[in-house]
Design an enzyme around this catalytic site. Structure first.
Site, PDB file in Angstrom:
ATOM      1  N   GLU A 286       1.690 -13.292  -9.247  1.00  0.00           N
ATOM      2  CA  GLU A 286       2.834 -12.401  -9.031  1.00  0.00           C
ATOM      3  C   GLU A 286       4.096 -13.195  -8.695  1.00  0.00           C
ATOM      4  OE1 GLU A 286       1.331  -9.577  -6.119  1.00  0.00           O
ATOM      5  OE2 GLU A 286       0.559  -8.304  -7.715  1.00  0.00           O
TER       6      GLU A 286
ATOM      7  N   GLU B  54      -5.179  -6.731 -12.001  1.00  0.00           N
ATOM      8  CA  GLU B  54      -5.430  -6.063 -10.719  1.00  0.00           C
ATOM      9  C   GLU B  54      -5.256  -4.564 -10.923  1.00  0.00           C
ATOM     10  OE1 GLU B  54      -3.271  -7.509  -7.350  1.00  0.00           O
ATOM     11  OE2 GLU B  54      -3.722  -9.623  -7.765  1.00  0.00           O
TER      12      GLU B  54
END
Length: 587
Positions: A159, A235
């Site tokens: 991320e 995710e």
């Protein structure tokens, strides 16, 4: 040994055949090793063919240059068990993991260096990463698929698009991985919002997306970004985490998760985040900061398909049914016998004040000015700052500069103020009766470093600035590092004095005949942490929502057990109780 091959082309290919990844996250470092096989068997039985895990740098290199890959950190053993059970693996060894984990997995000792720039091409940061990678990849390289192991993919950064856009940094990480003999395909993962995918991606490396809902909207955004190649939700957030002070334990409807999973599997691959959350043992919980400090609770149950204590939930069964539409699902047969017991009420037999045993617990460091926890060589726990006061100069005002996260102030061992987060920024009037003491003690707690967002570089704990008395900096400090670990617990002398209303240790010896999982109920106690047979179970706090701490059976001994509770508010009970049932907070 059979050598396999995994490729990323128009889709994933395993040994030349198209392959859909159906994966679930299990963090080996949040689960006692004796239960790894059980959790992995349950992952396989839900229909998953792959396990995914982060790698927490802060645990594997707790002090600079000291590496640990055994016990609860034996990543290689975890992956070998997965392979035995017919599971492949995705490993995300990026320096930063987020994961609601202390400092996002970065080691706290990085902050001892003035000027440190995290997650960047800043040479001292990259040098530290390089040293860690040399040790880490000795463990991981032999477990890659082309070496006969289970690892299909590894991640470059996590991320990063929400953090920065420095491609030179991403290139440096990828180069470091290849230099250390990583040969499997590499990925990045980012939320599909704004410019995150653009910032966090790296040409020649597969971009994946992280999201918790609306795959019919998210996958087209990912497709537009990557043009070709397999679509993967790295995710798929099937639950959420809890922070201290939340009104209730977060839950996500199973029906919504099942519907979204069906959409994902109809066009791509998936990794459930989390399949099994586990526990933030010790002081390993992270925190968020959006206008105020929000530290996470000890439980990382996450409302996952497998609960914190490994129980199969209705969500598990709903997701298993969806998976069964796409692949054959194995029978639910598990080899680890897990029992749960209520050990009832157990009495506190001894109690001592922190002030009465302080000198025997740790050697103080002396300095004219206060030093942060990191400058003291301490990573986690509490730091006590002690100084003498000038009796001839009346004390009227007190202020702490650059202090995190929670400070309790005492004059001659008498409580004066407890300050938390923004309260630490203000100046306080000291009543004449309080200010006539001869000694000032400030107990500062690290509540968990922020694991996400721009405040990560401002996470020095303790007091990093000054203590102002009447507006001027006060000098002459002794600083005591209180790590609350097994070594410190062994030094406690319960024959010393107890002073009501002060931070104190409580001893609860108890007997266990039949060993099983249990939950420590801290109802009626204020705030602190609990050590069982020297193992730090984590934090408790009366504000909830969590009221009980999970104790996996392997932490107990047949016969004599010793629970030590450190409580900071002077709010204690005469007993604690052990229940077979969790209580994560009202839902």
């Amino acid at each position: 040994m059979e050598m396999n091959q995994f490729e990323v082309r128009d889709q994933f290919y395993l040994n030349g055949e198209p392959f859909r990844i159906i994966s679930g996250s299990i963090h080996y470092f949040r689960v006692v090793p004796q239960y790894w096989r059980d959790r992995l068997e349950k992952l396989r039985a839900m229909g998953c063919n792959t396990v995914e895990t982060y790698v927490p740098w802060n645990l594997h290199e707790p002090r600079e240059g000291e590496f640990c890959f055994d016990g609860m950190l034996d990543l290689a053993e975890f992956l070998k068990i997965a392979q035995e059970l017919g599971l492949w693996a995705i490993v995300r060894p990026s320096p930063y993991i987020c994961g609601e984990w202390e400092f996002g997995g970065l080691p706290a000792w990085l902050l001892a260096e003035d000027g440190m720039r995290l997650r960047s091409s800043y040479p001292p940061f990259l040098h530290a990463v390089s040293e860690f990678y040399q040790a880490l990849f000795k463990e991981l390289v032999p477990l890659q698929i082309d070496h006969g192991g289970p690892v299909l993919l590894m991640q470059v950064e996590n991320e990063y698009g929400a953090c920065g856009d420095e491609k030179v940094y991403l290139e440096a990480l990828r180069t470091e991985m290849r230099k250390n003999s990583v040969t499997v395909p590499l990925i990045t993962s980012d939320g599909p919002w704004g410019d995150y995918l653009i910032n966090g991606s790296l040409e020649g490396t597969l971009a994946t997306a992280n999201f918790g809902s609306k795959p019919e909207e998210q996958f087209p955004i990912l497709r537009k970004h990557i043009k070709s190649g397999p679509l993967m939700c790295m995710e798929f957030w099937v639950g959420w985490f809890d922070a201290w002070g939340d009104e209730k334990h977060h839950t996500t409807p199973s029906t919504d998760c099942a519907k979204d999973l069906n959409t994902i599997l109809s066009s791509g691959s998936v990794n459930f985040y989390m399949f099994h959350g586990g526990t933030n043992f010790g002081f390993m919980n992270g925190a968020n900061y959006y206008g105020k400090l929000s530290p996470d609770v000890t439980s990382y149950d996450y409302d996952a398909p497998l609960s914190e204590d490994g129980e199969i939930t209705p969500k598990y069964r709903a997701l298993r049914e969806v998976i069964s539409r796409y692949v054959p699902v194995p029978p639910m047969k598990f080899s680890t016998k897990i029992e749960k017991y209520s050990y009832g009420e157990q009495m506190v037999t001894n109690r001592i004040s922190l002030f009465s045993v302080l000198e025997s617990l740790t050697m103080p460091i002396e300095s004219p000015w206060p030093l942060s926890m990191e400058k003291l060589g301490q990573n986690y726990g509490y730091t006590l700052y002690r100084s003498a006061l000038n009796k001839n100069a009346p004390l009227e005002k007190l202020q702490l500069l650059d202090a995190n996260d929670r400070a309790q102030i005492f004059f001659d061992q008498q409580p004066f103020l407890t300050l938390y987060d923004h309260e630490l920024e203000k100046e306080y009037i000291v009543p004449s009766l309080s200010g006539t003491g001869t000694r000032l003690d400030i107990l500062v707690e690290n509540m968990g470093r922020v694991n996400y967002g721009p405040r990560m570089e401002y996470q020095r704990k303790g007091i990093d600035g000054a203590v102002l008395l009447n507006g001027h900096g006060h000098s002459g400090w002794k600083m005591y590092s209180l790590t609350m670990d097994a070594a410190m617990a062994a030094k406690l002398n319960f024959a010393k004095e107890y002073q009501e209303g002060t931070p104190s240790f409580y001893l609860v010896p108890f007997q266990v005949e039949n060993i099983g999982d249990t939950f420590l109920d801290m109802t009626g106690w204020g705030k602190g942490c609990a050590l069982l047979n020297g193992f730090n179970l984590g934090r408790f706090w009366e504000k909830g929502p969590q009221q009980r701490l999970y104790i996996p059976a392997p932490l107990l001994r047949q016969g004599n057990n010793e629970l030590i509770i450190f409580e900071t508010e002077g709010k204690s009970g005469s007993a604690v109780s052990f229940s077979a049932e969790p209580n994560l907070g009202a839902v």
